[in-house]
Design a protein around this motif. Structure first.
Motif, short mmCIF file in Angstrom:
data_model
loop_
_atom_site.label_atom_id
_atom_site.label_comp_id
_atom_site.label_asym_id
_atom_site.label_seq_id
_atom_site.Cartn_x
_atom_site.Cartn_y
_atom_site.Cartn_z
N GLY A 77 -14.67 120.67 7.64
CA GLY A 77 -14.73 121.53 6.39
C GLY A 77 -14.58 122.97 6.56
N ALA A 78 -14.30 123.78 7.67
CA ALA A 78 -14.20 124.89 7.70
C ALA A 78 -12.65 125.19 7.20
CB ALA A 78 -13.87 125.61 9.34
N LEU A 79 -12.61 126.48 6.41
CA LEU A 79 -11.14 126.88 5.93
C LEU A 79 -10.39 127.48 7.04
CD1 LEU A 79 -12.43 128.54 2.55
CD2 LEU A 79 -11.45 126.27 3.02
N ILE A 80 -9.18 127.35 6.94
CA ILE A 80 -8.34 127.79 8.04
C ILE A 80 -6.76 128.42 7.42
CG2 ILE A 80 -6.99 125.80 8.17
CD1 ILE A 80 -7.09 126.33 11.27
N ASN A 81 -6.50 129.82 7.61
CA ASN A 81 -5.43 130.35 7.18
C ASN A 81 -4.08 129.68 7.52
OD1 ASN A 81 -6.90 132.32 6.04
ND2 ASN A 81 -6.96 133.65 7.78
N LEU A 82 -3.08 129.48 6.49
CA LEU A 82 -2.17 128.84 6.80
C LEU A 82 -0.59 129.81 6.25
CD1 LEU A 82 -2.95 125.16 5.33
CD2 LEU A 82 -3.25 125.99 8.01
N GLU A 83 0.18 129.45 7.07
CA GLU A 83 1.58 130.31 6.85
C GLU A 83 2.60 129.44 7.28
OE1 GLU A 83 4.17 134.22 7.29
OE2 GLU A 83 2.16 134.12 8.41
N ARG A 84 3.63 128.97 6.64
CA ARG A 84 4.72 128.37 7.37
C ARG A 84 5.74 129.34 7.72
NH1 ARG A 84 6.52 125.09 2.02
NH2 ARG A 84 5.67 127.11 1.23
N ALA A 85 6.59 128.91 8.72
CA ALA A 85 7.50 129.82 9.40
C ALA A 85 8.48 130.59 8.17
CB ALA A 85 8.39 129.15 10.53
N MET A 86 8.89 131.69 8.62
CA MET A 86 9.43 132.55 7.53
C MET A 86 10.93 132.11 7.80
SD MET A 86 9.97 136.39 9.42
CE MET A 86 11.82 136.79 8.80
N LYS A 87 11.63 132.11 6.69
CA LYS A 87 12.99 131.70 6.55
C LYS A 87 13.90 132.85 6.86
CE LYS A 87 12.44 128.51 3.00
NZ LYS A 87 12.71 128.00 1.40
N MET A 88 15.00 132.69 7.44
CA MET A 88 16.04 133.97 7.70
C MET A 88 16.49 134.60 6.12
SD MET A 88 16.18 134.65 10.86
CE MET A 88 17.62 135.81 10.77
N GLY A 89 16.47 135.78 5.95
CA GLY A 89 16.89 136.32 4.91
C GLY A 89 15.67 136.49 3.89
N ASP A 90 14.39 136.07 4.18
CA ASP A 90 13.29 136.16 3.45
C ASP A 90 12.94 137.59 3.66
OD1 ASP A 90 13.16 133.87 2.30
OD2 ASP A 90 11.26 133.17 3.18
N ARG A 91 12.06 138.59 2.81
CA ARG A 91 11.40 139.60 2.91
C ARG A 91 10.42 139.64 3.87
NH1 ARG A 91 12.22 139.60 -2.58
NH2 ARG A 91 13.42 141.31 -3.43
N LEU A 92 10.25 140.65 4.74
CA LEU A 92 9.21 140.67 5.67
C LEU A 92 8.23 141.39 5.23
CD1 LEU A 92 8.51 139.89 8.65
CD2 LEU A 92 9.64 141.99 9.29
N ASP A 93 7.25 141.09 4.50
CA ASP A 93 6.27 141.65 3.66
C ASP A 93 5.16 142.10 4.53
OD1 ASP A 93 7.34 141.42 1.18
OD2 ASP A 93 6.61 139.36 1.05
N GLY A 94 4.79 141.41 5.75
CA GLY A 94 3.68 141.75 6.81
C GLY A 94 4.54 142.61 7.83
N HIS A 95 4.53 141.84 9.06
CA HIS A 95 5.06 142.53 10.12
C HIS A 95 5.45 141.38 11.08
CE1 HIS A 95 1.14 141.82 12.05
NE2 HIS A 95 1.48 141.88 13.08
N ILE A 96 6.29 141.46 11.95
CA ILE A 96 6.76 140.32 13.06
C ILE A 96 5.58 139.84 13.74
CG2 ILE A 96 8.29 139.85 14.80
CD1 ILE A 96 10.03 142.17 14.06
N VAL A 97 5.53 138.53 13.38
CA VAL A 97 4.19 137.65 14.17
C VAL A 97 4.77 136.63 14.66
CG1 VAL A 97 2.19 136.55 13.74
CG2 VAL A 97 2.80 138.61 12.34
N GLN A 98 4.55 136.36 16.06
CA GLN A 98 5.08 135.09 16.73
C GLN A 98 4.32 133.87 16.58
OE1 GLN A 98 5.54 137.50 20.43
NE2 GLN A 98 7.93 136.48 20.38
N GLY A 99 2.87 133.94 16.25
CA GLY A 99 1.95 132.79 16.26
C GLY A 99 1.53 132.62 17.67
N HIS A 100 1.64 133.59 18.62
CA HIS A 100 1.26 133.36 19.91
C HIS A 100 0.06 134.49 20.12
CE1 HIS A 100 5.93 132.69 21.01
NE2 HIS A 100 5.08 131.58 20.32
N VAL A 101 -1.25 133.79 20.13
CA VAL A 101 -2.34 134.41 20.20
C VAL A 101 -2.55 135.31 21.51
CG1 VAL A 101 -4.94 134.28 19.98
CG2 VAL A 101 -3.41 133.20 18.34
N ASP A 102 -2.96 136.46 21.51
CA ASP A 102 -3.20 137.26 22.80
C ASP A 102 -4.62 136.83 23.14
OD1 ASP A 102 -0.68 138.40 23.22
OD2 ASP A 102 -1.08 139.54 21.27
#
Length: 195
Positions: A77-102
């Motif tokens: 029932g918890a909500l979870i933030n989702l983002e699909r991997a970016m496509k080459m050529g798309d705008r980088l609206d946030g910053h470079i994120v690897q999805g590798h949590v520290d």
């Protein structure tokens, strides 16, 4: 590779333990567009789609992932933030994120301002640090650091981000996933011999 701009909120519909693995089923409007083997960021954790269902999909988190992230505290029932991997050529609206949590941080304070919120997080990782006005990823959301201190930082959350991410459900004492800025990590690593 991700940008930290959340596309959608998913809802945890089922959790299944199998040995040390956790299979996570997520209901999401993104599900019909996904493919097996596709990478998706879940609260900042890059996980691979292993099964597709009607309006839902399944990913698997292994022990290493569960030990280093807050995914082991997920509830149905918890909500979870989702983002699909970016496509080459798309705008980088946030910053470079690897999805590798520290690692994880704990929310230590929430202050509501006139039209925004300030969230403060504390962490215990000496090998990582934030930079004032630098980038940080909290539960997969690309944010700007304010009030950077040793082992703590704050972020300012605008109403749009509050309503369209799971920030609206974060309370003091909750754990979140952190990914520190990749460029900052490389610079710090390169500077180690000189410090």
């Amino acid at each position: 590779m991700f940008t930290g701009i959340i596309e959608s909120l998913g809802k945890i519909s089922h959790l299944t333990k199998e040995g040390e693995n956790l299979h996570i089923e997520i209901k999401s409007t993104l599900a019909p567009e996904l493919k097996i083997d596709q990478s998706v960021s879940h609260n900042g954790v890059c996980l691979t789609v292993v099964e597709l269902k009607e309006n839902a999909y399944v990913v698997t988190a292994i022990k290493e992932t569960l030990d280093k992230t807050s995914l082991n505290s997920l509830k149905e029932g918890a909500l979870i933030n989702l983002e699909r991997a970016m496509k080459m050529g798309d705008r980088l609206d946030g910053h470079i994120v690897q999805g590798h949590v520290d690692g994880v941080a704990t929310c230590s304070n929430i202050e509501e301002a006139d039209g925004s919120w300030s969230f403060t997080f504390e962490y215990k990782y000496e090998e990582f640090s934030t930079v004032e006005k630098g980038s940080i990823t909290v539960n997969g959301v690309s944010l700007t650091v304010v009030n950077s201190k040793k082992g703590a930082f704050s972020v300012a959350i605008i109403p749009y981000t509050f309503e369209n991410t799971n920030f609206k459900g974060i309370e003091v004492g909750n754990e979140v996933n952190l990914e520190f800025d990749i460029i900052g990590k490389y610079v710090k690593n390169l500077m180690k011999p000189y410090l």
